[in-house]
Design a protein around this motif. Structure first.
Motif, PDB file in Angstrom:
ATOM      1  N   GLN A 197      -0.193  15.211   9.599  1.00 45.99           N
ATOM      2  CA  GLN A 197       0.191  15.993   8.637  1.00 45.99           C
ATOM      3  C   GLN A 197       1.522  15.438   7.795  1.00 45.99           C
ATOM      4  O   GLN A 197       2.443  15.180   8.663  1.00 45.99           O
ATOM      5  CB  GLN A 197       0.585  17.652   8.724  1.00 45.99           C
ATOM      6  N   ASP A 198       1.275  15.091   6.507  1.00 44.48           N
ATOM      7  CA  ASP A 198       2.454  14.195   5.741  1.00 44.48           C
ATOM      8  C   ASP A 198       3.111  15.580   5.203  1.00 44.48           C
ATOM      9  O   ASP A 198       2.692  16.948   5.096  1.00 44.48           O
ATOM     10  CB  ASP A 198       1.789  13.588   4.672  1.00 44.48           C
ATOM     11  N   HIS A 199       4.383  15.444   4.417  1.00 44.82           N
ATOM     12  CA  HIS A 199       5.140  16.531   3.807  1.00 44.82           C
ATOM     13  C   HIS A 199       5.254  15.736   2.404  1.00 44.82           C
ATOM     14  O   HIS A 199       6.252  15.085   2.462  1.00 44.82           O
ATOM     15  CB  HIS A 199       6.187  16.882   4.501  1.00 44.82           C
ATOM     16  N   LYS A 200       4.490  15.989   1.415  1.00 43.34           N
ATOM     17  CA  LYS A 200       4.630  15.235   0.187  1.00 43.34           C
ATOM     18  C   LYS A 200       5.782  15.443  -0.819  1.00 43.34           C
ATOM     19  O   LYS A 200       6.074  14.746  -1.574  1.00 43.34           O
ATOM     20  CB  LYS A 200       3.297  15.244  -0.544  1.00 43.34           C
ATOM     21  N   ARG A 201       6.139  16.916  -0.761  1.00 47.52           N
ATOM     22  CA  ARG A 201       7.106  17.213  -1.649  1.00 47.52           C
ATOM     23  C   ARG A 201       8.658  16.941  -1.287  1.00 47.52           C
ATOM     24  O   ARG A 201       8.664  16.940  -0.028  1.00 47.52           O
ATOM     25  CB  ARG A 201       7.102  18.748  -2.106  1.00 47.52           C
ATOM     26  N   THR A 249       6.432  13.028  -3.690  1.00 44.51           N
ATOM     27  CA  THR A 249       6.889  11.828  -3.266  1.00 44.51           C
ATOM     28  C   THR A 249       5.951  10.895  -2.434  1.00 44.51           C
ATOM     29  O   THR A 249       4.862  11.280  -2.395  1.00 44.51           O
ATOM     30  CB  THR A 249       8.072  12.040  -2.133  1.00 44.51           C
ATOM     31  N   GLY A 250       6.618   9.689  -1.907  1.00 37.89           N
ATOM     32  CA  GLY A 250       5.583   8.754  -1.091  1.00 37.89           C
ATOM     33  C   GLY A 250       5.253   9.664   0.505  1.00 37.89           C
ATOM     34  O   GLY A 250       4.085   9.281   1.070  1.00 37.89           O
ATOM     35  N   GLY A 251       5.781  10.609   0.558  1.00 36.96           N
ATOM     36  CA  GLY A 251       5.763  11.160   1.919  1.00 36.96           C
ATOM     37  C   GLY A 251       7.499  11.183   2.522  1.00 36.96           C
ATOM     38  O   GLY A 251       7.895  10.393   2.766  1.00 36.96           O
ATOM     39  N   LEU A 258      -9.158   3.215   7.865  1.00 35.81           N
ATOM     40  CA  LEU A 258      -9.402   4.223   7.054  1.00 35.81           C
ATOM     41  C   LEU A 258      -8.985   5.524   7.063  1.00 35.81           C
ATOM     42  O   LEU A 258      -8.961   6.151   7.990  1.00 35.81           O
ATOM     43  CB  LEU A 258     -10.984   4.552   6.737  1.00 35.81           C
ATOM     44  N   TYR A 259      -8.206   5.772   5.856  1.00 34.51           N
ATOM     45  CA  TYR A 259      -7.168   7.107   6.104  1.00 34.51           C
ATOM     46  C   TYR A 259      -7.879   8.113   5.209  1.00 34.51           C
ATOM     47  O   TYR A 259      -8.306   7.918   4.010  1.00 34.51           O
ATOM     48  CB  TYR A 259      -6.049   6.781   5.303  1.00 34.51           C
ATOM     49  N   ILE A 260      -8.338   9.144   5.814  1.00 27.89           N
ATOM     50  CA  ILE A 260      -9.253   9.976   4.900  1.00 27.89           C
ATOM     51  C   ILE A 260      -8.032  11.538   4.879  1.00 27.89           C
ATOM     52  O   ILE A 260      -7.714  12.152   5.683  1.00 27.89           O
ATOM     53  CB  ILE A 260     -10.342  10.705   5.782  1.00 27.89           C
ATOM     54  N   PHE A 289      -9.304   8.656  -0.202  1.00 24.37           N
ATOM     55  CA  PHE A 289      -9.376   7.558   0.926  1.00 24.37           C
ATOM     56  C   PHE A 289      -8.233   6.925   0.486  1.00 24.37           C
ATOM     57  O   PHE A 289      -7.856   6.702  -0.463  1.00 24.37           O
ATOM     58  CB  PHE A 289     -10.746   6.967   0.603  1.00 24.37           C
ATOM     59  N   ASN A 290      -7.784   6.384   1.725  1.00 24.17           N
ATOM     60  CA  ASN A 290      -6.745   5.254   1.542  1.00 24.17           C
ATOM     61  C   ASN A 290      -7.163   4.290   2.582  1.00 24.17           C
ATOM     62  O   ASN A 290      -7.685   4.579   3.589  1.00 24.17           O
ATOM     63  CB  ASN A 290      -5.189   5.575   1.969  1.00 24.17           C
ATOM     64  N   VAL A 291      -7.011   3.026   2.220  1.00 26.71           N
ATOM     65  CA  VAL A 291      -7.450   1.955   2.867  1.00 26.71           C
ATOM     66  C   VAL A 291      -6.325   1.211   3.882  1.00 26.71           C
ATOM     67  O   VAL A 291      -6.637  -0.177   4.328  1.00 26.71           O
ATOM     68  CB  VAL A 291      -8.135   0.829   1.956  1.00 26.71           C
ATOM     69  N   ARG A 292      -5.348   1.940   4.397  1.00 26.80           N
ATOM     70  CA  ARG A 292      -4.478   1.431   5.290  1.00 26.80           C
ATOM     71  C   ARG A 292      -3.724   2.675   5.793  1.00 26.80           C
ATOM     72  O   ARG A 292      -4.153   3.794   5.737  1.00 26.80           O
ATOM     73  CB  ARG A 292      -3.397   0.573   4.328  1.00 26.80           C
ATOM     74  N   PHE A 293      -2.841   2.341   6.816  1.00 27.21           N
ATOM     75  CA  PHE A 293      -2.104   3.335   7.384  1.00 27.21           C
ATOM     76  C   PHE A 293      -1.429   4.209   6.427  1.00 27.21           C
ATOM     77  O   PHE A 293      -0.742   3.339   5.533  1.00 27.21           O
ATOM     78  CB  PHE A 293      -1.146   2.733   8.367  1.00 27.21           C
ATOM     79  N   GLY A 294      -1.271   5.318   6.644  1.00 25.58           N
ATOM     80  CA  GLY A 294      -0.404   5.913   5.662  1.00 25.58           C
ATOM     81  C   GLY A 294       1.206   5.801   6.226  1.00 25.58           C
ATOM     82  O   GLY A 294       1.646   5.262   7.299  1.00 25.58           O
ATOM     83  N   ASP A 295       2.034   5.950   5.324  1.00 20.63           N
ATOM     84  CA  ASP A 295       3.509   5.901   5.524  1.00 20.63           C
ATOM     85  C   ASP A 295       3.940   6.989   4.902  1.00 20.63           C
ATOM     86  O   ASP A 295       4.032   7.319   3.879  1.00 20.63           O
ATOM     87  CB  ASP A 295       4.182   4.556   4.825  1.00 20.63           C
ATOM     88  N   PRO A 296       4.503   8.020   5.733  1.00 20.97           N
ATOM     89  CA  PRO A 296       5.056   7.792   7.268  1.00 20.97           C
ATOM     90  C   PRO A 296       4.208   7.945   8.369  1.00 20.97           C
ATOM     91  O   PRO A 296       4.435   8.027   9.536  1.00 20.97           O
ATOM     92  CB  PRO A 296       6.018   9.005   7.189  1.00 20.97           C
ATOM     93  N   GLU A 297       2.758   8.338   8.130  1.00 22.66           N
ATOM     94  CA  GLU A 297       1.907   8.764   9.202  1.00 22.66           C
ATOM     95  C   GLU A 297       1.699   7.591  10.328  1.00 22.66           C
ATOM     96  O   GLU A 297       1.641   7.777  11.610  1.00 22.66           O
ATOM     97  CB  GLU A 297       0.299   9.095   8.793  1.00 22.66           C
ATOM     98  N   CYS A 298       1.918   6.477   9.667  1.00 19.28           N
ATOM     99  CA  CYS A 298       1.758   5.357  10.619  1.00 19.28           C
ATOM    100  C   CYS A 298       3.070   5.475  11.889  1.00 19.28           C
ATOM    101  O   CYS A 298       2.710   4.973  12.902  1.00 19.28           O
ATOM    102  CB  CYS A 298       1.932   3.911  10.085  1.00 19.28           C
TER     103      CYS A 298
HETATM  104  N1  GLY Z   1       1.728   9.322   3.289  1.00 19.93           N
HETATM  105  C1  GLY Z   1       0.710   9.286   2.341  1.00 19.93           C
HETATM  106  C2  GLY Z   1       0.236   7.871   2.116  1.00 19.93           C
HETATM  107  O1  GLY Z   1       0.661   6.905   2.916  1.00 19.93           O
HETATM  108  O2  GLY Z   1      -0.361   7.397   1.023  1.00 19.93           O
END
Ligand code: GLY
Ligand code: AMP
Length: 439
Positions: free
Chosen positions: A223-227, A237-239, A280-282, A296-305
């Motif tokens: 889980q990300d925290h976007k706000r 934010t970007g996360g 594949l980021y769902i 969908f995102n086509v890469r690792f999330g940041d900060p999830e990675c």
């Molecule tokens: N953390 C969300 C993203 O990388 O798009």
């Protein structure tokens, strides 16, 4: 041992990591730890990455420049962090030169670069997602809005660095979002086409998969925290932080996601002749009716990675290399029974107008507790060598421990030792899960 196995331990790679965030710093660190890697370089990197890898001043959106760099440096393997070079066809360009690259090709990168493309793909393949319609002129969009109930979601179709989405709770807000994108050019070309979609209630979770055609390795849910603010308040934010595994995605839910979303998506990609190799980021909404695809995102999330790599027992670089070379073996990948958390420390003014140039003081690396890493994002060196802020998200403090509580405590104890003017971070990363754990 077969020498035709592309991940033969005898093969030592020179790796180029493309990007400049904490995600790329995590990937560079994984390269440094990998027995398969003899050397790692980065473009453009940041001040933290520069301590571990030679950084080349080629921007991540400069496809010809990156191809030239990879050739000149004789890179064996390129790992692409961000979405922009993927959508510009960096993978196609490198593979045309015979350079193995981790990341999807340009056609597959449409899954992130065009929300309209993805919505139509999901709807025509009956994959659970919010119903949505596409508009290119405001009169049509406003007429459609007038018939819809609130809340309603308005999205710029193209890449907008996470800023192109409005979840409108009033008609005024919804109309303004339509006008901003279609009449006022608020997102440039990315907003010339918009999607208006139904609001999905529920909690969000991110699933990242390493995909190689119809083979896939499911990484732990996160889980990300976007706000920007505690309690999910303030601007998007970007996360601002993440943790994994997110137990809100139970085993039962996970198998539903596999059956209802992952397998149908990969089968549809194959049917539509979209070859997918990469992460594949769902982005999911866990609605009362079941899991539904938000994006969908086509890469690792940041900060999830940053919280997924430490949970891999198997060398992450082996997984990425095997994936890029068509040899992904999902059953062979092993996870560690740990929790990881990251807290993002942001610059003064982030996300609106981050201030650059604030001098950063870090605790000495040897003082960091076991399992803690300080990853750099928006950092640079001044001519006098002082470490300064140079972007919105400045650092990503990562901790890995047997429990989420321990991981968070370790991350926050380190955050408290990091100083720069205007630094701010959220104090409630992972709080949802800690609350869930309460008896
Ligand atoms: N953390 C969300 C993203 O990388 O798009
Ligand atoms: P996206 O860039 O499409 O992931 O949207 C950004 C954020 O907007 C998501 O992370 C959600 O919090 C929210 N969002 C997007 N689409 C919807 C939807 N259909 N219903 C509810 N919230 C949404």
């Amino acid at each position: 041992m077969s020498s035709s196995n592309p991940s033969s331990a005898l093969r030592k790679l020179k790796v180029l990591v493309v990007g400049s965030g904490a995600r790329e710093h995590a990937l560079v660190k994984a390269c440094r730890r990998s027995a398969m890697v003899r050397e790692v370089i980065a473009a453009p990197g940041n001040a933290g990455i520069a301590e571990e890898a030679k950084c080349h001043a080629v921007k991540a959106d400069n496809v010809p420049g990156l191809v030239t760099l990879a050739k000149e440096e004789q890179a064996d393997f390129v790992i692409v962090g961000p979405e922009v070079p993927l959508s510009l066809g960096l993978v196609d360009a490198l593979e045309a030169q015979g350079i193995s690259t981790f990341g999807p090709n340009k056609k597959a990168a449409h899954l992130e670069a065009s929300k309209v493309f993805t919505k139509n793909f999901l709807l025509r393949n009956n994959i659970p997602t919010a119903y949505g319609e596409t508009f290119t002129n405001s009169a049509g969009a406003l007429a459609y809005l007038a018939k819809k109930s609130l809340p309603i979601v308005i999205k710029a179709s193209g890449l907008a660095a996470g800023k192109g989405v409005t979840v409108a709770t009033t008609r005024g807000e919804a109309d303004a979002a339509v006008r901003a994108a279609l009449d006022e050019g608020a997102f440039g070309a990315s907003g010339e086409e918009i999607l208006i979609e139904d609001f999905l209630p529920g909690e969000e979770a991110s699933m990242m998969l390493v995909v190689c055609g119809e083979k896939f390795l499911v990484l732990p849910p996160s889980q990300d925290h976007k706000r920007v603010g505690d309690g999910d308040t303030g601007a998007n934010t970007g996360g601002m932080g993440a943790y994994a595994p997110a137990v809100v995605v139970s085993k039962k839910l996970m198998s539903r996601i596999e059956d209802e979303i992952i397998r149908p998506t990969l089968a549809a990609l194959a049917r539509e002749k979209i070859e997918y190799r990469g992460v594949l980021y769902i982005g999911l909404m866990l609605t009362p009716a079941g899991p539904s695809v938000v994006e969908f995102n086509v890469r690792f999330g940041d900060p999830e990675c940053q919280v997924l790599l430490p949970l891999l027992e198997t060398d992450p670089i082996k997984i990425l290399w095997d994936c890029a070379n068509g040899a992904l073996d999902p059953a062979a990948a092993k996870l560690r029974p740990y929790f990881a958390a990251t807290v993002v420390i942001a610059a003064y003014g982030y996300p609106a107008q981050p201030r650059a140039g604030d001098v950063i003081t870090l605790p000495p690396a040897e003082n960091l507790p076991a399992g803690v890493d300080i990853l750099h994002a928006g950092t640079a060196r001044r001519p006098d060598d002082a470490l300064v802020t140079s972007g919105g998200r400045v650092l990503s403090v990562v901790a890995t421990a047997p429990t989420l509580r321990q991981a968070l405590d370790a991350a926050y104890a380190t955050c408290a030792q990091i100083k720069f003017a205007g630094a701010h971070y959220r104090h409630d990363i992972g709080a949802r899960q800690l609350d869930r754990e309460k008896p």
